[in-house]
Design a protein around this motif. Structure first.
Motif, mmCIF file in Angstrom:
data_model
loop_
_atom_site.group_PDB
_atom_site.id
_atom_site.type_symbol
_atom_site.label_atom_id
_atom_site.label_comp_id
_atom_site.label_asym_id
_atom_site.label_seq_id
_atom_site.Cartn_x
_atom_site.Cartn_y
_atom_site.Cartn_z
ATOM 1 N N LYS A 21 1.009 -0.714 0.060
ATOM 2 C CA LYS A 21 0.513 0.521 -0.106
ATOM 3 C C LYS A 21 0.905 1.102 -0.009
ATOM 4 N N LYS A 38 -0.082 -3.819 -10.834
ATOM 5 C CA LYS A 38 -1.074 -4.637 -11.118
ATOM 6 C C LYS A 38 -0.767 -6.073 -10.802
ATOM 7 N N ASP A 42 -4.145 -4.618 -5.744
ATOM 8 C CA ASP A 42 -5.083 -4.110 -6.587
ATOM 9 C C ASP A 42 -5.077 -3.243 -6.669
ATOM 10 N N ILE A 43 -4.384 -2.026 -7.756
ATOM 11 C CA ILE A 43 -3.787 -0.729 -7.838
ATOM 12 C C ILE A 43 -4.903 0.273 -7.047
ATOM 13 N N GLU A 44 -5.917 -0.475 -6.776
ATOM 14 C CA GLU A 44 -6.035 1.532 -5.501
ATOM 15 C C GLU A 44 -6.469 1.099 -4.818
ATOM 16 N N ASP A 45 -5.480 -0.018 -4.034
ATOM 17 C CA ASP A 45 -5.434 -0.496 -2.820
ATOM 18 C C ASP A 45 -3.881 0.594 -2.100
ATOM 19 N N THR A 69 -5.520 6.452 -8.671
ATOM 20 C CA THR A 69 -5.180 5.743 -7.345
ATOM 21 C C THR A 69 -6.357 5.530 -6.981
#
Length: 212
Positions: A21, A38, A42-45, A69
């Protein structure tokens, strides 16, 4: 502490993904770094991008990844105003304009950044390569993310760029001598766990010798 090491382009700085993170430095190869991230999370993490200093080869992809992100961007207060300077950021040296980066967090000496698992990164202000260069120390694992302050085998950051200062770099390395470092994660070069304290001592000798 879990660390993934990415080196994408020939002239890119190292990037490090910590505990899935936190990203330390981004290099210049945005699409390649995004693909590498990726493959691991999960890149949004991604929550935070920490820039060890303002130079283009460490920062160019930061804003694009932050926009994708929602991650925040952090940099030391002395380098924050230099991000937009084509010369001091070294963007012009690479043939580009300085990236438009909007930091969300301004760091100072002694700040502690939680990274999960009851671990934290201590911000150590290490000017000399740039006015606001930092290193990050994680005490539990005895890990040092050294940016361009010191490199393996006694190498040191350049001080001939605008904003560089050899006296300051020597004083900064003196700070690092006081740490117990098991693993060095440098801004360039290979990660090393080979008698790192001795390697940092060699860096100090190198810096001092160039003052003579």
């Amino acid at each position: 502490m879990q660390v993934k090491h990415f080196i994408i382009g020939l002239y890119d700085a190292n990037s490090y993904l910590i505990n899935g993170k936190i990203l330390v430095d981004t290099g210049m190869s945005t699409e390649g770094l995004i693909s590498a991230i990726k493959e691991n999370i999960d890149i949004e993490d991604l929550e935070l991008i920490i820039l060890t200093h303002c130079h283009y080869d460490h920062t160019a992809s930061a804003q694009a990844i932050a926009d994708m992100t929602g991650a925040k961007i952090a940099i030391h207060k002395n380098d924050e105003p230099l991000l937009s300077n084509d010369t001091v950021s070294a963007a012009a040296m690479f043939g580009y304009k300085a990236p438009a980066i909007k930091p969300d967090m301004i760091l100072e000496e002694g700040d502690r950044i939680p990274i999960g698992n009851d671990e934290e990164l201590e911000v150590i202000h290490t000017p000399g390569h740039t006015p606001g260069g930092i290193c990050l120390y994680e005490a539990n694992s005895k890990s040092l993310f050294s940016g361009d302050t010191v490199f393996p085998n006694g190498s040191i950051g350049r001080t001939d760029f605008q904003g560089g200062n050899r006296d300051q770099l020597t004083a900064s390395i003196n700070k690092l001598i006081e740490l117990d470092v098991k693993t060095l994660y440098p801004g360039h070069g290979e990660v090393t766990s080979n008698d790192v304290n001795k390697q940092i001592q060699l860096s100090l000798r190198m810096s001092k010798s160039m003052l003579l």
